[in-house]
Design a protein around this motif. Sequence first.
Motif, mmCIF file in Angstrom:
data_model
loop_
_atom_site.group_PDB
_atom_site.id
_atom_site.type_symbol
_atom_site.label_atom_id
_atom_site.label_comp_id
_atom_site.label_asym_id
_atom_site.label_seq_id
_atom_site.Cartn_x
_atom_site.Cartn_y
_atom_site.Cartn_z
ATOM 1 N N GLY A 125 0.828 -1.199 0.000
ATOM 2 C CA GLY A 125 0.000 0.000 0.000
ATOM 3 C C GLY A 125 0.862 1.249 0.000
ATOM 4 N N ASP A 126 0.202 2.395 -0.063
ATOM 5 C CA ASP A 126 0.908 3.687 -0.033
ATOM 6 C C ASP A 126 2.033 3.720 -1.059
ATOM 7 O OD1 ASP A 126 -0.373 5.256 2.219
ATOM 8 O OD2 ASP A 126 0.069 3.368 3.232
ATOM 9 N N THR A 127 1.702 3.299 -2.276
ATOM 10 C CA THR A 127 2.681 3.325 -3.364
ATOM 11 C C THR A 127 2.827 4.728 -3.956
ATOM 12 O OG1 THR A 127 0.873 2.433 -4.712
ATOM 13 C CG2 THR A 127 2.579 0.908 -4.022
ATOM 14 N N HIS A 128 1.805 5.565 -3.806
ATOM 15 C CA HIS A 128 1.862 6.989 -4.172
ATOM 16 C C HIS A 128 2.451 7.221 -5.565
ATOM 17 C CE1 HIS A 128 0.470 8.794 -0.415
ATOM 18 N NE2 HIS A 128 1.032 7.755 0.178
ATOM 19 N N ILE A 129 2.009 6.425 -6.506
ATOM 20 C CA ILE A 129 2.504 6.548 -7.874
ATOM 21 C C ILE A 129 2.116 7.917 -8.437
ATOM 22 C CG2 ILE A 129 2.287 5.596 -10.204
ATOM 23 C CD1 ILE A 129 1.790 2.862 -8.780
ATOM 24 N N GLY A 130 3.085 8.578 -9.055
ATOM 25 C CA GLY A 130 2.874 9.913 -9.596
ATOM 26 C C GLY A 130 3.398 11.030 -8.722
ATOM 27 N N TYR A 131 3.931 10.694 -7.544
ATOM 28 C CA TYR A 131 4.445 11.731 -6.639
ATOM 29 C C TYR A 131 5.756 12.283 -7.199
ATOM 30 C CZ TYR A 131 5.942 13.993 -2.269
ATOM 31 O OH TYR A 131 6.357 14.884 -1.324
ATOM 32 N N ARG A 132 5.752 13.530 -7.586
ATOM 33 C CA ARG A 132 6.939 14.203 -8.120
ATOM 34 C C ARG A 132 7.702 14.820 -6.951
ATOM 35 N NH1 ARG A 132 7.803 16.267 -13.567
ATOM 36 N NH2 ARG A 132 9.380 17.910 -13.576
ATOM 37 N N GLN A 133 8.259 13.977 -6.123
ATOM 38 C CA GLN A 133 8.925 14.441 -4.907
ATOM 39 C C GLN A 133 10.121 15.329 -5.253
ATOM 40 O OE1 GLN A 133 10.903 11.457 -2.511
ATOM 41 N NE2 GLN A 133 10.086 12.336 -0.630
ATOM 42 N N TYR A 134 10.254 16.410 -4.503
ATOM 43 C CA TYR A 134 11.311 17.409 -4.756
ATOM 44 C C TYR A 134 11.218 17.964 -6.176
ATOM 45 C CZ TYR A 134 13.189 15.035 -0.645
ATOM 46 O OH TYR A 134 13.323 14.461 0.592
ATOM 47 N N HIS A 135 10.053 17.875 -6.782
ATOM 48 C CA HIS A 135 9.839 18.347 -8.156
ATOM 49 C C HIS A 135 10.760 17.622 -9.133
ATOM 50 C CE1 HIS A 135 7.474 21.547 -6.308
ATOM 51 N NE2 HIS A 135 8.498 21.783 -5.514
ATOM 52 N N SER A 136 11.081 16.383 -8.822
ATOM 53 C CA SER A 136 12.050 15.621 -9.606
ATOM 54 C C SER A 136 11.355 14.553 -10.447
ATOM 55 C CB SER A 136 13.058 14.944 -8.669
ATOM 56 O OG SER A 136 13.802 13.945 -9.344
ATOM 57 N N ASP A 183 5.118 15.691 2.416
ATOM 58 C CA ASP A 183 6.052 16.527 1.668
ATOM 59 C C ASP A 183 7.455 16.122 2.037
ATOM 60 O OD1 ASP A 183 7.872 19.129 1.701
ATOM 61 O OD2 ASP A 183 6.413 19.280 0.087
ATOM 62 N N GLY A 184 8.226 15.736 1.041
ATOM 63 C CA GLY A 184 9.539 15.179 1.313
ATOM 64 C C GLY A 184 10.538 16.167 1.830
ATOM 65 N N ASP A 185 10.254 17.504 1.789
ATOM 66 C CA ASP A 185 11.225 18.481 2.235
ATOM 67 C C ASP A 185 11.039 18.859 3.695
ATOM 68 O OD1 ASP A 185 12.127 18.468 -0.308
ATOM 69 O OD2 ASP A 185 11.105 20.299 -0.920
ATOM 70 N N GLY A 186 9.940 18.459 4.299
ATOM 71 C CA GLY A 186 9.645 18.932 5.639
ATOM 72 C C GLY A 186 10.228 18.055 6.710
ATOM 73 N N ASP A 187 10.104 18.510 7.960
ATOM 74 C CA ASP A 187 10.630 17.765 9.089
ATOM 75 C C ASP A 187 9.531 17.185 9.953
ATOM 76 O OD1 ASP A 187 13.326 18.052 8.596
ATOM 77 O OD2 ASP A 187 13.370 20.063 9.439
ATOM 78 N N ALA A 188 8.277 17.319 9.546
ATOM 79 C CA ALA A 188 7.188 16.752 10.331
ATOM 80 C C ALA A 188 7.275 15.246 10.318
ATOM 81 C CB ALA A 188 5.840 17.203 9.745
ATOM 82 N N PRO A 189 6.837 14.577 11.399
ATOM 83 C CA PRO A 189 6.885 13.114 11.439
ATOM 84 C C PRO A 189 5.816 12.525 10.560
ATOM 85 C CG PRO A 189 5.809 13.961 13.397
ATOM 86 C CD PRO A 189 6.271 15.160 12.612
ATOM 87 N N VAL A 190 6.063 12.448 9.255
ATOM 88 C CA VAL A 190 5.031 12.045 8.327
ATOM 89 C C VAL A 190 5.101 10.560 8.027
ATOM 90 C CG1 VAL A 190 4.610 14.247 7.240
ATOM 91 C CG2 VAL A 190 6.539 12.898 6.493
ATOM 92 N N GLY A 191 5.226 9.725 9.064
ATOM 93 C CA GLY A 191 5.086 8.303 8.861
ATOM 94 C C GLY A 191 3.682 7.980 8.415
ATOM 95 N N ALA A 192 2.733 8.894 8.692
ATOM 96 C CA ALA A 192 1.350 8.713 8.281
ATOM 97 C C ALA A 192 0.945 9.853 7.388
ATOM 98 C CB ALA A 192 0.440 8.673 9.520
ATOM 99 N N ASP A 193 0.150 9.534 6.340
ATOM 100 C CA ASP A 193 -0.315 10.585 5.442
ATOM 101 C C ASP A 193 -1.057 11.660 6.206
ATOM 102 O OD1 ASP A 193 0.678 9.212 3.355
ATOM 103 O OD2 ASP A 193 -1.232 8.398 2.680
ATOM 104 N N ALA A 194 -1.998 11.227 7.046
ATOM 105 C CA ALA A 194 -2.878 12.196 7.661
ATOM 106 C C ALA A 194 -2.221 12.957 8.785
ATOM 107 C CB ALA A 194 -4.134 11.497 8.183
ATOM 108 N N ALA A 195 -0.996 12.659 9.131
ATOM 109 C CA ALA A 195 -0.297 13.409 10.160
ATOM 110 C C ALA A 195 0.433 14.593 9.576
ATOM 111 C CB ALA A 195 0.688 12.505 10.887
ATOM 112 N N ALA A 196 0.609 14.651 8.269
ATOM 113 C CA ALA A 196 1.353 15.738 7.633
ATOM 114 C C ALA A 196 0.378 16.738 7.050
ATOM 115 C CB ALA A 196 2.239 15.189 6.524
ATOM 116 N N ASP A 197 0.507 17.990 7.427
ATOM 117 C CA ASP A 197 -0.416 19.013 6.960
ATOM 118 C C ASP A 197 0.165 19.819 5.813
ATOM 119 O OD1 ASP A 197 -2.435 18.439 8.720
ATOM 120 O OD2 ASP A 197 -1.557 19.644 10.314
ATOM 121 N N THR A 198 1.180 19.317 5.140
ATOM 122 C CA THR A 198 1.760 20.030 4.020
ATOM 123 C C THR A 198 1.036 19.674 2.744
ATOM 124 O OG1 THR A 198 3.352 18.274 3.715
ATOM 125 C CG2 THR A 198 4.021 20.123 5.075
#
Length: 416
Positions: A8-19, A377-392
């Motif tokens: 799960g959480d394969t997040h296909i299409g995520y252009r992380q760091y705009h890369s 968001d891959g640039d932040g420092d929030a503990p984003v082990g969970a999708d819903a925990a990150a507010d970016t």
Amino acid sequence: MTRVIHTGDTHIGYRQYHSPERRADFLDAFERVVADAVTDSVDAVVHAGDLFHDRRPDLPDLLGVLSALRTLDDADIPFLAVVGNHESTRGGQWLDLFESMGLATRLDDEPTVIGDAAFYGLDHVPESRRAQLEYEFAPHDADVAALVSHGLFEPFAYADWDTEEVLRASTVDFDAVLLGDNHAPDTAQVSGAWVTYCGSTERASASERDPRGYNLVRLGADASDGTDAVDIRRRGLETRPFVFLDVELAPEEGIDRVRDRVRERDVEDAVVIVRITGEGEPIAPAAVEEFAAERGALIARVTDRREIETETELSVSFADPDEAVRDRIGDLGLSDAARDVDEVVRGELPDSNVRAEVKRRIEGRIDGDDEERVNNDGDGDAPVGADAAADTADAVSDGSGADGPTDSQLTLGDSQ
């Protein structure tokens, strides 16, 4: 006995760091899971949501998923899945399209029996709507039953969903609960059922330092050496390397010390995450990132969290100005609705569409139909082990430009 890959959480299409390279990495990770499924001849691949990172996947990502699903279909391996919060739409889901093509099964309250096990599905449901759920599932005659869902369940981090209540209220006795949403893999036993997160298949955040992978789950009377009908084992995936450098600078140490630390590691084709602490000299993040790039790094990001006294206190990552804005918004303590509006206003929608999108989201919240569009968001420092925990929200619109969706971007309406 039934053997399945739980991913799960394969997040296909995520252009992380705009890369574009990182965007390709997410599809590559999913394809590796599919290849393992074929090699191991598992009975099914069970996906616990967020197959796509966005509800509007670009054409190359959609075609890549279709190709992978056809690979499973050619090997007679069913693909069973639920819908996560990232990909959820108000109308039909992409998963419905794949099901209509005979390439997937959308799990629901009716049992899908594979070998000795009956699988049920519970799509992501916003917290505001969960009180309406009745957890009524049709009966089955299989040896074991597993519920597949997407959300933040107790007793794991960031939980907002009562697992004991779900199991108690369900009309089916579940032996296993296979979950997605939390990117950190973990397993616990709740009310006699094994509850497990498979974790994400790629790092969607710089806070996800552990290796990525998936679960191999065996269900049935002989699933384990003991009397348990459920056996869960972790398998790793080879993904793009991340190099994490935590540099504590002593007084009078500066850029040379940081460069020395970069030289100590193999950064070729890696994502390099540098975090600076201590009492040393001020560091220009761009200088460190340029040095890492010269040594072959795909991407480098530098965060300097030291207190720098100026006329006004500032804590800014110049490598990503958007992060500074997000940090400031986080300090304001805004409501979820206000954050939602901010996401739209600072996103990449054309100005002519902003008003309509804000109106749609606010009406959705008033109606109780909050789709909770939450993003890592891959640039932040929030503990984003969970999708819903990150507010970016920076990565939601990576696939669209200033003039709206690109020609290669599809919506589910287009497919219909």
